[in-house]
Write an enzyme that holds these catalytic residues in place. Structure first.
Site: not given
Length: 398
Positions: A16, A96, A125, A177
């Protein structure tokens, strides 16, 4: 769009963000600076700076934040005993806010007008990154390509990558992922999208299957000070080093595997596989030491707030007044959570078997089943009668 001349991109080097780097340069006709946080990904960071520059980055930051991650993010969350939906140790969630915090700091230092991330419009996220950016630097714009571009699937991304000569890390054999850091490794996608299919062997990396774990249990001692783990078997270690060592010990014994369907903040259910060997050991030992050192009512009050605290982390409200306020209360409860817990690791399980503390509230004279001189058992009769006044009165009126 014309006001954006420089963007700082949270860059992992995966499918990504590799495509996002190229897409931002093409779409916004601007300079892109990448930022990669070393949070314990290990081999995943090899060659990342070179890859970013080859894909078009003008500058690539790769920074080791492991000790800050463990000390200022993982440990405060562990002191709170946080579990999302009673199971998930929040390995992705807690990383995060640190990534976004440092990304914003770099954007300010670089004079960038925007930051960018690779989170999809379906995921949690995006919320975590953007709430952190809003809290710390509301003047900076956020670019979220998954909400802007015309690509509809990861197949579209693979085709774009092939067209522009970008290496693709996703294969049919390992279609997941993944997110890895010091605390955990997560897997989504592939057969995991069907909750009735068992996760394949490629969806676990940090731990052996419990049935293949050693037949002999291993006993370790974990030392705590003020709610934080500080030593293993008497050896003082840094926060990051403790987690790394416990990851190896737990992984060896198949500890910390979780396969669950969870409720995302954006409203859908998703299935993921998580490996958190060291975190699972810390959580179990910490809870056990609290049983010895926390007052009953303090413990029960704190426990009632665990789901709320976990939601704050999962939803992205780390830098919020409510989380910071609650942390002050949590840390007050942890002031005397100091001592040592002995745990047994065996076939996927963590079993506390002994504990001690200089602040122990355990009174053997009171707890003993042998004769004592400090407790008059007849007193319990009056206590029970008083407790029963309310329920007796309620039943009498029916």
């Amino acid at each position: 769009m014309s006001d954006i001349r420089k963007v700082v991109l949270a860059y992992s080097g995966g499918l990504d963000t590799s495509i996002i780097l190229k897409w931002i340069k093409m779409t916004y006709d601007c300079e892109v600076v990448t930022f990669t946080a070393d949070l314990g990904q290990e081999e995943e960071l090899d060659g990342l700076e070179d890859k970013a520059k080859k894909t078009g980055a003008s500058k690539a930051y790769v920074e080791d934040l492991q000790e800050e991650f463990a000390r200022d993010f993982i440990f405060p969350m562990m002191r709170a005993g946080a579990l999302y939906e009673g199971r998930y140790l929040l390995g992705t969630s807690i990383a995060r806010p640190l990534i976004a915090k440092r990304m914003v700091e770099i954007a300010l230092a670089e004079g960038a007008q925007a930051v960018a991330h690779g989170a999809t419009g379906k995921g949690n996220d995006q919320v975590r990154f953007e709430l952190t950016s809003m809290a710390l630097a509301p003047q900076i714009t956020t670019i979220a390509p998954w909400r802007e571009w015309t690509f509809k699937s990861r197949t579209d991304l693979v085709n774009f990558a092939t067209e522009h000569g970008i290496p693709v890390p996703v294969t049919k054999e390992k279609p997941y992922s993944c997110d890895r850091n010091l605390l955990h490794l997560s897997f989504e996608g592939g057969e995991l999208e069907d909750p009735w299919l068992e996760a394949g062997p490629a969806s676990y990396l940090l731990s052996v299957p419990p049935e293949k774990a050693p037949d002999q249990a291993e006993v370790i001692e974990l030392g705590f000070e003020a709610g934080n783990p500080v030593s293993i078997n008497g050896e003082q270690l840094s926060p990051a080093a403790i987690i790394k060592k416990l990851n190896k010990l737990g992984g060896k014994h198949g500890v910390g595997r979780l396969d669950m369907v969870e409720n995302r903040f954006v409203g859908m259910k998703s299935r993921g596989v998580y490996e958190t060997p060291g975190g699972t050991i810390i959580h179990a030992a910490h809870r056990d030491l609290e049983s010895l050192t926390l007052d009953r009512e303090v413990m029960h009050m704190r426990d009632s707030l665990i789901p709320r605290y976990a939601e704050m982390v999962y939803y992205g409200f780390w830098f919020s007044p409510e989380r910071e306020t609650l942390q002050v209360m949590i840390d007050k409860t942890q002031e005397k959570v100091t001592g040592t817990v002995r745990v047994k690791l065996y076939k996927g399980g963590v079993y506390p078997v002994a504990r001690k503390s200089p602040y122990s509230l355990y009174n053997m004279d009171l707890a003993t089943f042998e004769a004592d001189k400090v407790y008059d058992q007849k007193d319990a009769a009056g206590f029970i009668r008083l407790q029963g006044l309310r329920v007796r009165g309620f039943k009498a009126k029916k």
